[in-house]
Design an enzyme around this catalytic site. Structure first.
Site, PDB file in Angstrom:
ATOM      1  N   HIS A   1      45.659  48.732  -1.393  1.00  0.00           N
ATOM      2  CA  HIS A   1      44.613  48.377  -2.347  1.00  0.00           C
ATOM      3  C   HIS A   1      45.270  47.506  -3.395  1.00  0.00           C
ATOM      4  O   HIS A   1      46.436  47.716  -3.753  1.00  0.00           O
ATOM      5  CB  HIS A   1      43.999  49.633  -2.962  1.00  0.00           C
TER       6      HIS A   1
ATOM      7  N   GLY B   1      41.876  57.649   6.394  1.00  0.00           N
ATOM      8  CA  GLY B   1      43.069  57.853   7.208  1.00  0.00           C
ATOM      9  C   GLY B   1      42.824  58.540   8.532  1.00  0.00           C
ATOM     10  O   GLY B   1      43.431  58.172   9.549  1.00  0.00           O
TER      11      GLY B   1
END
Length: 347
Positions: A107, A133
Site C-alpha cells: 500500500h 491474504g
C-alpha cells in the site's frame, strides 16, 4: 494502462534472492508461503512478543526481529499496518537496509505521505494484491492467482521494475494480471474507495436504512435482513458481472426501484461530500488526522470502535447469525467490553 502477465516477468531477476517479509498477518502469511512455494528463501520479521511469532515458526519459517531479518535480505516486503511503519523505520530498519535492497510495500500510504523515507540507495516499489491474504494464498494454490498493482517510486539499481515483477510472479499475481500505477494513484484511490464506498459508504448506508425502518415501527430483525443480510446476494452478483448482471438477476420491481430511488439517496449533496473526501485525501489532511490519532494513543478511534460494535444493528445481527449454522465468520470480533481504549499492540 499496462498489464503484466507471466511472460512479462522474469523469475531469474530474483534468482538466489533472500526475502524478508515483515509482518505475518493477513497479507504477510500469504506472501511468505507463496514465495517459499515459488522457490525463494524467506525469513519472517516480527517484533519480539508478536502474537504471530509462534504461528510463523509453526509454519516452518525462521523468525527474526525486523531489522535483523532485513539486514540479511535482498528484498524486504513491509506488511505491517501503515501506522506502525514509520516507527519501524526509525527504530533501526533504515540503517539495516543495504544499498541495492528492493524495499516493497503493499500500500502506498507511508511513501506517498512521506512518513517513511527509505535510503536513497535502495529500490522502492509496490506490489499490492487486490484481495485479502487468504484469497492470495488460495488462488496461488489453485494456480489462478489474484490480480495486483505495481508501482516504482525509486529505482537506484535500474532493475526495480524487473525485480518487482519477479516478486509479483512468485506471489502468483502475474497469472491474473498486474496493473501498473503510481504510489500516489494507488493511495488516493484506495483511501477514497474505502471511505466513500466500500467501508464508510456501505456501513453508513446500511445503518441508515436499518434505523429508518426501525424508527418507522418495523421489526429490527426484518430490517436487518432487508438492509444487511441480503447485501451479500447483491454484492456477489455485482462482483461476478457488474451492475448489469445484478439488474438482470433481480426482479423488475427491484430494478425499477434502483433507477428511480437510487438518485434520490445518492444525490448531488452526496456527490459533493465525496468530492470533499477526495480533496482531503489529495491534500494530505486525512493522512495528517490519522497520523495524529495514532501518535496520541488512538483513544478516540478505539472508543468509537467499541461504541459501533454495540449498536442495535450489531446486537440484532449477532442474535440472528447465531441461528444460521451455514455462516462461518472469518474472524471472531471481540465483545464490546473487551474493546476498551488501550494502546495498539505492535506486530
Amino acid at each position: 494502462m499496462r498489464i503484466y502477465y507471466d511472460a512479462d516477468a522474469d523469475p531469474e531477476a530474483l534468482s538466489g534472492a533472500r526475502v524478508a517479509i515483515l509482518g505475518y498477518g493477513s497479507q504477510g502469511h500469504a506472501h511468505a508461503q507463496n514465495l517459499r512455494d515459488s522457490g525463494l528463501q524467506v525469513t519472517v520479521g516480527l517484533r519480539p512478543g508478536s502474537r504471530s511469532w509462534a504461528r510463523a515458526e509453526a509454519d516452518g519459517f525462521t523468525v527474526r526481529e525486523p531489522s535483523r531479518a532485513a539486514a540479511d535480505a535482498d528484498v524486504v516486503m513491509v506488511l505491517i499496518p501503515d501506522h506502525d511503519q514509520a516507527r519501524l523505520f526509525e527504530e533501526g530498519l533504515s540503517e539495516a537496509l543495504r544499498p541495492g535492497t528492493l524495499v516493497l510495500f503493499a500500500h502506498g500510504f507511508s511513501i506517498h505521505y512521506g512518513t517513511v523515507r527509505p535510503p536513497a540507495e535502495c529500490d522502492v516499489a509496490m506490489v499490492a494484491p487486490k484481495a485479502p491474504g487468504h484469497m492470495v494464498r488460495s488462488c496461488f494454490r489453485e494456480q489462478i492467482g489474484c490480480p495486483a498493482l505495481l508501482a516504482v517510486q525509486q529505482d537506484s539499481t535500474g532493475r526495480a521494475r524487473e525485480r518487482a515483477l519477479a516478486y509479483a510472479r512468485a506471489l502468483g499475481a502475474t497469472k491474473a494480471g498486474v496493473l501498473e500505477t503510481t504510489f500516489r494513484e494507488e493511495t488516493e484511490t484506495d483511501l477514497f474507495g474505502e471511505q466513500a464506498v466500500l467501508c464508510g459508504g456501505v456501513s453508513w448506508l446500511i445503518k441508515a436504512g436499518f434505523e429508518t425502518l426501525v424508527e418507522a415501527g418495523y421489526q429490527p430483525e426484518l430490517a436487518y435482513f432487508e438492509c444487511l443480510h441480503e447485501l451479500k446476494l447483491i454484492v456477489d452478483l455485482i462482483y461476478q458481472g457488474g451492475l448489469s448482471l445484478m439488474r438482470y438477476s433481480v426482479s423488475d420491481t427491484a430494478e425499477f426501484g434502483d433507477y428511480t430511488s437510487g438518485p434520490q439517496v445518492i444525490d448531488e449533496h452526496v456527490r459533493e461530500s465525496m468530492r470533499e473526501l477526495l480533496r482531503r485525501i489529495q491534500d494530505g489532511s486525512f493522512a495528517e488526522r490519522w497520523i495524529d490519532e495514532n501518535r496520541s494513543g488512538r483513544q478516540a478511534f478505539l472508543a468509537r470502535r467499541a461504541a459501533e460494535t454495540d449498536q442495535p444493528l450489531e446486537r440484532v445481527g449477532r442474535e440472528l447469525r447465531g441461528h444460521m449454522a451455514w455462516i462461518r465468520p472469518l474472524a471472531e470480533v471481540p465483545p464490546p467490553e473487551a474493546q476498551a481504549p488501550q494502546p495498539a499492540a505492535a506486530g
